[in-house]
Design an enzyme around this catalytic site. Structure first.
Site, short mmCIF file in Angstrom:
data_model
loop_
_atom_site.label_atom_id
_atom_site.label_comp_id
_atom_site.label_asym_id
_atom_site.label_seq_id
_atom_site.Cartn_x
_atom_site.Cartn_y
_atom_site.Cartn_z
N HIS A 33 -4.74 -31.08 -2.77
CA HIS A 33 -5.31 -29.73 -2.90
C HIS A 33 -6.38 -29.45 -1.85
O HIS A 33 -7.58 -29.52 -2.15
CB HIS A 33 -5.95 -29.57 -4.29
CG HIS A 33 -4.95 -29.50 -5.39
ND1 HIS A 33 -4.47 -28.31 -5.89
CD2 HIS A 33 -4.33 -30.47 -6.09
CE1 HIS A 33 -3.60 -28.54 -6.84
NE2 HIS A 33 -3.49 -29.86 -6.99
N GLU A 53 -7.45 -26.78 -0.87
CA GLU A 53 -8.25 -25.59 -1.22
C GLU A 53 -9.41 -25.94 -2.16
O GLU A 53 -10.26 -25.11 -2.43
CB GLU A 53 -7.34 -24.52 -1.86
CG GLU A 53 -6.92 -24.74 -3.32
CD GLU A 53 -5.89 -25.85 -3.53
OE1 GLU A 53 -5.53 -26.56 -2.58
OE2 GLU A 53 -5.46 -26.00 -4.70
N CYS A 99 0.83 -29.31 -3.34
CA CYS A 99 1.08 -29.91 -4.65
C CYS A 99 2.34 -29.31 -5.28
O CYS A 99 3.42 -29.52 -4.76
CB CYS A 99 -0.16 -29.80 -5.52
SG CYS A 99 -0.19 -31.07 -6.78
N1 GLN Z 1 2.25 -32.11 -11.72
C1 GLN Z 1 2.50 -30.78 -11.26
C2 GLN Z 1 4.01 -30.53 -11.15
O1 GLN Z 1 4.77 -31.42 -11.27
C3 GLN Z 1 1.86 -30.54 -9.91
C4 GLN Z 1 0.38 -30.69 -10.06
C5 GLN Z 1 -0.41 -29.79 -9.19
O2 GLN Z 1 0.09 -28.84 -8.57
N2 GLN Z 1 -1.69 -30.03 -9.20
O3 GLN Z 1 4.42 -29.42 -10.97
#
Ligand code: GLN
Length: 188
Positions: free
Chosen positions: A162, A164, A78
């Site tokens: 995610h 995890e 992410c």
């Molecule tokens: N929206 C977040 C970003 O742009 C990432 C979201 C996340 O890591 N769950 O950094």
């Protein structure tokens, strides 16, 4: 054999969940907050969180340059995927679009077909990015609506979601396999 020492970048975000999963798989997770802590690691996880905060804190602690010099496998999830892309640390040859599925509304779970896995992987997306452009050396391993959300380039593995946050350990296992492969190359 010694357990694999896997750093989990712990400046912000979901580092505890990653550490928990790595421990479950027999690795030795180490929380990383300073550049010198990268020494002696076999691999590193950069968790989800908020990529702008990550970049700011990493610059503050000198972790950005240290990560560019780090030569072991890295798993970015992410926000961790965002910071590895062309426009941030420049370590993976992809362009990533932040909050690509929309903001709060676009947090969702789905069963993802992943290259090399017989059973789908349950994936949790939270204000997730997607990969907008991939360079020639990048292998796309899963997509949602035609957008890459899991990819590998050499020693880098990146996921828009995610892994995890579910009980499914397969992607962390794949990362640990990658770490073992790289170690056998180094030691051969
Ligand atoms: N929206 C977040 C970003 O742009 C990432 C979201 C996340 O890591 N769950 O950094």
């Amino acid at each position: 054999m010694e357990p694999l020492r896997i750093g989990v970048l712990a400046v912000q975000g979901n580092f505890r969940e990653h550490a928990h999963m790595l421990r479950r798989l027999g690795a030795d997770p180490v929380e990383i907050r300073k550049p010198e802590q990268l020494t002696g690691l076999d691999g590193l996880v950069i968790p989800g969180g908020e990529s702008t905060t990550f970049m700011r804190l990493m610059q503050l602690y000198g972790l950005d340059d240290a990560l560019r010099a780090f030569d072991r496998p890295v798993f970015g999830t992410c926000a961790g995927m965002i910071v590895l892309d062309r426009d941030h640390l420049g370590l993976v040859d992809v362009s990533v679009r932040r909050n690509a599925f929309g903001r709060q509304v676009a947090s969702f779970e789905t069963d993802l077909a992943v290259a090399g896995e017989e059973e789908p992987v349950r994936a949790v997306f939270i204000r997730a990015p997607w990969v907008e452009e991939v360079g020639p050396g990048v292998e796309v391993l899963a997509e949602v609506d035609g957008r890459p959300v899991l990819a590998r380039e050499g020693r880098f593995l990146v996921a828009a979601f995610h892994p995890e946050l579910t009980d499914d350990t397969r992607l962390h296992e794949r990362f640990l396999d990658l770490v073992r492969e790289e170690l056998s190359v180094v030691r051969a």
